[in-house]
Design a protein around this motif. Structure first.
Motif, PDB file in Angstrom:
ATOM      1  N   LEU A 152       0.839  -1.200   0.000  1.00  0.00           N
ATOM      2  CA  LEU A 152       0.000   0.000   0.000  1.00  0.00           C
ATOM      3  C   LEU A 152       0.880   1.258   0.000  1.00  0.00           C
ATOM      4  O   LEU A 152       0.618   2.209  -0.749  1.00  0.00           O
ATOM      5  N   GLY A 153       1.928   1.258   0.792  1.00  0.00           N
ATOM      6  CA  GLY A 153       2.852   2.390   0.809  1.00  0.00           C
ATOM      7  C   GLY A 153       3.519   2.602  -0.539  1.00  0.00           C
ATOM      8  O   GLY A 153       3.664   3.736  -1.010  1.00  0.00           O
ATOM      9  N   ARG A 154       3.913   1.495  -1.187  1.00  0.00           N
ATOM     10  CA  ARG A 154       4.549   1.590  -2.508  1.00  0.00           C
ATOM     11  C   ARG A 154       3.563   2.142  -3.543  1.00  0.00           C
ATOM     12  O   ARG A 154       3.936   2.933  -4.408  1.00  0.00           O
ATOM     13  N   VAL A 155       2.323   1.709  -3.459  1.00  0.00           N
ATOM     14  CA  VAL A 155       1.281   2.201  -4.380  1.00  0.00           C
ATOM     15  C   VAL A 155       1.107   3.708  -4.192  1.00  0.00           C
ATOM     16  O   VAL A 155       1.093   4.465  -5.171  1.00  0.00           O
ATOM     17  N   TYR A 156       0.975   4.152  -2.943  1.00  0.00           N
ATOM     18  CA  TYR A 156       0.825   5.586  -2.680  1.00  0.00           C
ATOM     19  C   TYR A 156       2.038   6.363  -3.191  1.00  0.00           C
ATOM     20  O   TYR A 156       1.903   7.442  -3.771  1.00  0.00           O
ATOM     21  N   GLN A 157       3.217   5.817  -2.960  1.00  0.00           N
ATOM     22  CA  GLN A 157       4.432   6.494  -3.405  1.00  0.00           C
ATOM     23  C   GLN A 157       4.451   6.648  -4.924  1.00  0.00           C
ATOM     24  O   GLN A 157       4.731   7.727  -5.443  1.00  0.00           O
ATOM     25  N   LEU A 158       4.138   5.571  -5.645  1.00  0.00           N
ATOM     26  CA  LEU A 158       4.128   5.630  -7.100  1.00  0.00           C
ATOM     27  C   LEU A 158       3.044   6.580  -7.617  1.00  0.00           C
ATOM     28  O   LEU A 158       3.220   7.241  -8.640  1.00  0.00           O
ATOM     29  N   ALA A 159       1.943   6.668  -6.887  1.00  0.00           N
ATOM     30  CA  ALA A 159       0.839   7.549  -7.283  1.00  0.00           C
ATOM     31  C   ALA A 159       1.117   9.010  -6.952  1.00  0.00           C
ATOM     32  O   ALA A 159       0.290   9.884  -7.242  1.00  0.00           O
ATOM     33  N   GLY A 160       2.264   9.280  -6.326  1.00  0.00           N
ATOM     34  CA  GLY A 160       2.574  10.659  -5.946  1.00  0.00           C
ATOM     35  C   GLY A 160       1.863  11.106  -4.701  1.00  0.00           C
ATOM     36  O   GLY A 160       1.691  12.302  -4.452  1.00  0.00           O
ATOM     37  N   LYS A 161       1.428  10.166  -3.891  1.00  0.00           N
ATOM     38  CA  LYS A 161       0.724  10.477  -2.637  1.00  0.00           C
ATOM     39  C   LYS A 161       1.562   9.992  -1.452  1.00  0.00           C
ATOM     40  O   LYS A 161       1.069   9.304  -0.559  1.00  0.00           O
ATOM     41  N   ALA A 162       2.842  10.338  -1.484  1.00  0.00           N
ATOM     42  CA  ALA A 162       3.787   9.845  -0.478  1.00  0.00           C
ATOM     43  C   ALA A 162       3.331  10.110   0.968  1.00  0.00           C
ATOM     44  O   ALA A 162       3.535   9.256   1.835  1.00  0.00           O
ATOM     45  N   PRO A 163       2.704  11.264   1.293  1.00  0.00           N
ATOM     46  CA  PRO A 163       2.274  11.460   2.688  1.00  0.00           C
ATOM     47  C   PRO A 163       1.319  10.374   3.179  1.00  0.00           C
ATOM     48  O   PRO A 163       1.330  10.033   4.362  1.00  0.00           O
TER      49      PRO A 163
END
Length: 168
Positions: A152-163
């Protein structure tokens, strides 16, 4: 190595007994599923697919949605190993349709969509949105699985939603 060989032989013998004494279609399908999982762990993709499909045939039109979903997941894993992404996606989708609260199927499908998004950045937004949704739900269904939170963290990071990728 001898321990692994002995364990493999014992596992094969146990599955053979399950198959021999399976009296109902569900018991036959369970035996096929055990054979599919064992063969998948050995890397025997044709054997895995054959055993999973035999289990689906044994179930016919009968019930047992969780077992049917697990058999579909095994078929999806074979497609994934063969890099048959679309077929894997369809098999995971069928598995989730049968049993929507499977954390493993949600995790595997989210991982598949994440890899797709990594390799096709021009079409990644819908894949990442679906991957995030699947992974979030898997986190809720299996809160002790660190691998799901990591994905889930990797998905958010790739989506540009790192926070969103950081724990509160």
């Amino acid at each position: 190595a001898s321990f692994e060989v002995d364990l493999d032989q014992r596992s094969s013998q146990a599955i053979a007994l399950m198959e021999r004494f399976a009296a109902t279609p569900v018991q036959q399908a369970r035996a096929c599923n055990e054979r599919a999982v064992t063969r998948l762990h050995r890397g025997d993709l044709p054997g895995t697919e054959a055993a999973a499909r035999a289990g689906l045939r044994a179930l016919g039109g009968g019930d047992a949605p969780l077992l049917r979903a697990e058999l579909r997941r095994n078929v999806a894993a074979v497609h994934l190993w063969r890099n048959e992404t679309q077929a894997a996606y369809r098999a995971y989708r069928r598995s989730l349709t049968l049993a929507p609260d499977q954390p493993e199927a949600r995790y595997q499908m989210a991982a598949l969509l994440y890899r797709f998004a990594q390799h096709t950045p021009d079409r990644s937004e819908p894949a990442l949105a679906e991957a995030a949704d699947l992974a979030q739900r898997a986190c809720g269904l299996a809160p002790g699985r660190a691998d799901v939170y990591y994905l889930l963290g990797r998905v958010y990071q790739l989506a540009g939603k790192a926070p969103l990728a950081h724990a509160p």
